[in-house]
Design a protein around this motif. Structure first.
Motif, PDB file in Angstrom:
ATOM      1  N   ILE A  68      80.685 -69.955 -53.960  1.00 47.57           N
ATOM      2  CA  ILE A  68      80.550 -71.226 -54.121  1.00 47.57           C
ATOM      3  C   ILE A  68      79.997 -71.603 -55.445  1.00 47.57           C
ATOM      4  N   THR A  73      85.604 -71.104 -52.898  1.00 48.96           N
ATOM      5  CA  THR A  73      85.559 -72.176 -51.541  1.00 48.96           C
ATOM      6  C   THR A  73      85.359 -71.057 -50.227  1.00 48.96           C
ATOM      7  N   LEU A  93      79.283 -81.902 -43.993  1.00 48.94           N
ATOM      8  CA  LEU A  93      78.469 -81.419 -45.236  1.00 48.94           C
ATOM      9  C   LEU A  93      78.701 -82.344 -46.355  1.00 48.94           C
ATOM     10  N   TYR A  97      75.134 -83.362 -47.916  1.00 52.95           N
ATOM     11  CA  TYR A  97      74.828 -82.660 -48.991  1.00 52.95           C
ATOM     12  C   TYR A  97      75.919 -82.708 -50.392  1.00 52.95           C
ATOM     13  N   ALA A  99      78.822 -82.122 -50.632  1.00 50.62           N
ATOM     14  CA  ALA A  99      79.469 -80.927 -50.780  1.00 50.62           C
ATOM     15  C   ALA A  99      80.949 -81.440 -50.819  1.00 50.62           C
ATOM     16  N   MET A 103      84.130 -76.688 -51.934  1.00 47.03           N
ATOM     17  CA  MET A 103      82.968 -75.737 -51.574  1.00 47.03           C
ATOM     18  C   MET A 103      83.327 -75.143 -50.371  1.00 47.03           C
ATOM     19  N   SER A 217      75.822 -72.817 -42.766  1.00 47.59           N
ATOM     20  CA  SER A 217      76.193 -73.724 -43.660  1.00 47.59           C
ATOM     21  C   SER A 217      74.659 -74.387 -44.155  1.00 47.59           C
ATOM     22  N   MET A 221      73.827 -74.495 -48.170  1.00 47.70           N
ATOM     23  CA  MET A 221      73.486 -75.497 -48.794  1.00 47.70           C
ATOM     24  C   MET A 221      71.892 -75.459 -49.310  1.00 47.70           C
ATOM     25  N   LYS A 226      70.463 -77.652 -52.523  1.00 52.92           N
ATOM     26  CA  LYS A 226      70.789 -79.094 -52.080  1.00 52.92           C
ATOM     27  C   LYS A 226      69.566 -79.759 -51.305  1.00 52.92           C
TER      28      LYS A 226
END
Length: 316
Positions: A68, A73, A93, A97, A99, A103, A217, A221, A226
């Protein structure tokens, strides 16, 4: 009906998801309290099975973070319950976040319609899995197959094509004998044992996959900057609940009064990052914005991937 050589192939397959559970052999004789106790007793085994794969999940986190950060991706590819869990993880997400699908994105055998209704035969279409990779994946991407059985043809087609293209691959399965494991650079094989109802992988197998995706995940993040501490600083305040959450978060992080936090957030045009730096450093929004820009999120910044601590310190 499957016959001939194909049937012989099927009966040769070993699958922990298809074994009978000795602890639930009398399932249909139980009353409701004992039924529920039996089901939940089996569920209690799941967390330990996932935790046993901590090192594997952590390695995959690093792969996803690197991809990322480089503009790639992460693709979840699955069918049925496994695929739906991938969709659920990916879409959640976005508000949590900020996202984007660039991503993390999810692909479900049978397409969007399969989210609500089973699409017969979709999971057996190996060619569709391969075509998906050709259509959706770039050279920096990661392909994560989700298959409770560890042998779903759609997932296999995707992993095989990803391998041919030199992409990073992973598999999350609840079968320790997963046939697709050799196609994965990182195979996360969750040993949850047989289901309460034989073969019903929407139960323990699905719970284990959900826990794995949660950890994967979320850790990805966090490593991408994040969060600040354990607070979601890239949440999108799209409704009253989330607006209140962002103000509460600023209060929790800085000790500022709620009214002060709300005023700074408004002056920062809703940017939690900028408001947080301003409040931590005791400075105005414009100086905070410039500092936040100088210390943009960077997973290589050890101990401060979000850059919030570094930005605030630079202003003190």
């Amino acid at each position: 009906m499957t016959t001939g050589a194909a049937w012989r192939d099927l009966i040769d397959l070993r699958s922990t998801t298809e074994e009978r559970n000795p602890r639930s052999l009398e399932l249909d004789t139980l009353d409701s309290p004992d039924l529920v106790a039996t089901i939940l007793g089996e569920d209690a085994r799941v967390a330990a099975a996932v935790q046993a794969r901590t090192a594997h999940i952590a390695r995959l986190v690093e792969v996803c973070v690197a991809a990322i950060a480089a503009g790639g991706t992460v693709h979840y590819v699955g069918a049925g319950t496994s695929g739906r869990l991938g969709v659920l993880d990916a879409v959640e997400l976005v508000p949590t976040y900020s996202a984007t699908p660039d991503m993390v994105t999810a692909h479900l055998a049978g397409g969007d319609a399969a989210m609500m209704r089973a699409v017969e035969g979709a999971e057996d279409d190996e060619r569709a899995g391969a075509d998906l990779i050709d259509a959706a994946c770039g050279e920096r991407d990661v392909v994560i197959g989700l298959a409770a059985s560890g042998r779903t043809p759609f997932v296999g087609g995707a992993l095989r094509r990803a391998r041919e293209r030199g992409l990073a691959t992973a598999l999350v399965a609840a079968n320790v004998h997963a046939a697709l494991a050799p196609l994965a650079d990182e195979a996360i094989l969750l040993d949850v044992g047989p289901e309460v109802v034989t073969g019903s992988t929407r139960m323990k197998a699905a719970t284990a996959q959900k826990l794995t995706l949660n950890a994967l995940s979320t850790a990805t993040m966090v490593r991408l900057g994040k969060t600040y501490s354990n607070l979601m600083i890239d949440v999108r305040p799209t409704n009253a609940k989330l607006v209140a959450r962002t103000v509460r978060m600023l209060v929790q992080a800085t000790g500022a009064a709620a009214a002060r936090a709300a005023d700074v957030l408004e002056a920062a045009d809703g940017s939690v990052r900028v408001a947080l730096v301003a409040l931590l450093a005791g400075t105005d929004v414009e100086r905070a914005r410039a500092a936040a820009d100088r210390f943009a999120p960077d997973p290589a910044r050890t101990g401060d991937p979000a850059g919030i601590r570094s930005a605030a310190e630079s202003l003190r």
